[in-house]
Design a protein around this motif. Structure first.
Motif, short mmCIF file in Angstrom:
data_model
loop_
_atom_site.label_atom_id
_atom_site.label_comp_id
_atom_site.label_asym_id
_atom_site.label_seq_id
_atom_site.Cartn_x
_atom_site.Cartn_y
_atom_site.Cartn_z
N UNK A 55 19.77 -33.60 22.04
CA UNK A 55 18.45 -33.09 22.39
C UNK A 55 17.40 -33.99 21.76
N UNK A 56 16.54 -34.54 22.57
CA UNK A 56 15.49 -35.45 22.10
C UNK A 56 16.07 -36.56 21.23
N UNK A 57 17.23 -37.06 21.65
CA UNK A 57 17.86 -38.17 20.95
C UNK A 57 18.66 -37.79 19.72
N UNK A 58 18.76 -36.51 19.40
CA UNK A 58 19.50 -36.06 18.23
C UNK A 58 20.79 -35.36 18.65
N UNK A 59 21.91 -35.79 18.09
CA UNK A 59 23.18 -35.11 18.33
C UNK A 59 23.30 -33.98 17.31
N UNK A 60 23.44 -32.76 17.81
CA UNK A 60 23.52 -31.59 16.94
C UNK A 60 24.16 -30.43 17.70
N UNK A 74 23.39 -21.85 19.13
CA UNK A 74 24.33 -21.73 18.02
C UNK A 74 23.59 -21.78 16.68
N UNK A 75 22.67 -22.71 16.53
CA UNK A 75 21.89 -22.84 15.29
C UNK A 75 21.09 -21.57 15.03
N UNK A 76 20.39 -21.08 16.04
CA UNK A 76 19.56 -19.88 15.87
C UNK A 76 20.40 -18.65 15.54
N UNK A 77 21.52 -18.48 16.22
CA UNK A 77 22.38 -17.33 15.95
C UNK A 77 22.93 -17.38 14.52
N UNK A 78 23.33 -18.57 14.09
CA UNK A 78 23.86 -18.73 12.73
C UNK A 78 22.78 -18.43 11.70
N UNK A 79 21.60 -18.99 11.89
CA UNK A 79 20.52 -18.80 10.91
C UNK A 79 19.96 -17.38 10.93
N UNK A 80 20.03 -16.70 12.06
CA UNK A 80 19.57 -15.31 12.10
C UNK A 80 20.44 -14.43 11.19
N UNK A 81 21.69 -14.81 11.02
CA UNK A 81 22.58 -14.08 10.12
C UNK A 81 22.32 -14.49 8.66
N UNK A 82 22.10 -15.80 8.45
CA UNK A 82 21.94 -16.32 7.08
C UNK A 82 20.58 -16.03 6.46
N UNK A 83 19.56 -15.91 7.30
CA UNK A 83 18.19 -15.73 6.78
C UNK A 83 17.53 -14.51 7.40
N UNK A 84 17.42 -13.40 6.65
CA UNK A 84 16.84 -12.18 7.19
C UNK A 84 15.41 -12.35 7.72
N UNK A 135 8.12 -18.17 23.30
CA UNK A 135 8.89 -19.21 23.99
C UNK A 135 10.35 -18.80 24.00
N UNK A 136 10.91 -18.71 25.19
CA UNK A 136 12.32 -18.34 25.30
C UNK A 136 13.22 -19.58 25.39
N UNK A 137 12.65 -20.76 25.17
CA UNK A 137 13.41 -22.00 25.21
C UNK A 137 13.97 -22.28 23.81
N UNK A 138 15.29 -22.12 23.60
CA UNK A 138 15.86 -22.30 22.27
C UNK A 138 15.67 -23.71 21.71
N UNK A 139 15.64 -24.73 22.58
CA UNK A 139 15.42 -26.09 22.09
C UNK A 139 14.03 -26.25 21.49
N UNK A 140 13.03 -25.63 22.12
CA UNK A 140 11.66 -25.70 21.58
C UNK A 140 11.55 -24.93 20.27
N UNK A 141 12.25 -23.81 20.16
CA UNK A 141 12.22 -23.02 18.93
C UNK A 141 12.85 -23.81 17.78
N UNK A 193 10.99 -25.18 14.38
CA UNK A 193 11.46 -24.80 13.05
C UNK A 193 11.90 -26.02 12.22
N UNK A 194 11.82 -27.20 12.83
CA UNK A 194 12.19 -28.43 12.11
C UNK A 194 13.69 -28.63 12.00
N UNK A 195 14.44 -28.09 12.95
CA UNK A 195 15.90 -28.15 12.88
C UNK A 195 16.52 -29.07 13.93
#
Length: 134
Positions: A34-39, A44-54, A67-73, A77-79
């Motif tokens: 995404x935008x040149x970054x392999x990740x 997956x990132x948002x679901x994981x962090x929603x559990x790790x960070x209340x 925004x319902x676009x997970x890539x933009x979110x 968030x700088x991720x």
């Protein structure tokens, strides 16, 4: 809520989680570019962090309304970064060694008898002093 502090917290929690679970995450089929970054995928990132960070799980309903676009979110968030490259750039965290992993010079001799313990210098000894009879 300090958004920059939240971004730093999320970044650290994501990297800690990734470091601990890297062995199976690299084989999981959630990787994207995404935008040149392999990740891993944004979902997956948002679901994981929603559990790790209340705080994030409380904030996500509002964010998704905007925004319902997970890539933009994830980008907001700088991720949007490659976690492997980010971990390589960090100084290595010291790891705790188990007793069996300690070098021999740091292991106690099983026959070692500890010296009697005393309290702080300003306190009386734990053991009563024996009076010498004269």
């Amino acid at each position: 809520m300090n958004t920059e502090q939240l971004r730093q917290t999320l970044r650290q929690k994501w990297l800690d989680y990734y470091r601990e679970n890297r062995s199976w995450l690299v084989r999981l089929g959630v990787w994207v570019t995404c935008q040149g970054q392999r990740r891993p995928s944004s979902s997956f990132i948002l679901a994981t962090l929603a559990i790790l960070e209340p705080q994030l799980s409380q904030l996500l309903p509002l964010v998704v309304d905007l925004s319902s676009n997970p890539d933009r979110i994830v980008a907001a968030l700088g991720l949007n970064f490659n976690p492997d490259e980010a971990l390589e750039a960090l100084p290595e965290k010291p790891r705790m060694l188990k007793g069996s992993q300690l070098p021999a010079e740091f292991k106690l001799d099983p026959s070692h008898q500890p010296l009697p313990r005393e309290m702080d210098e300003s306190c009386a000894r734990i053991r009563p002093q024996h009076k010498v009879r004269t």
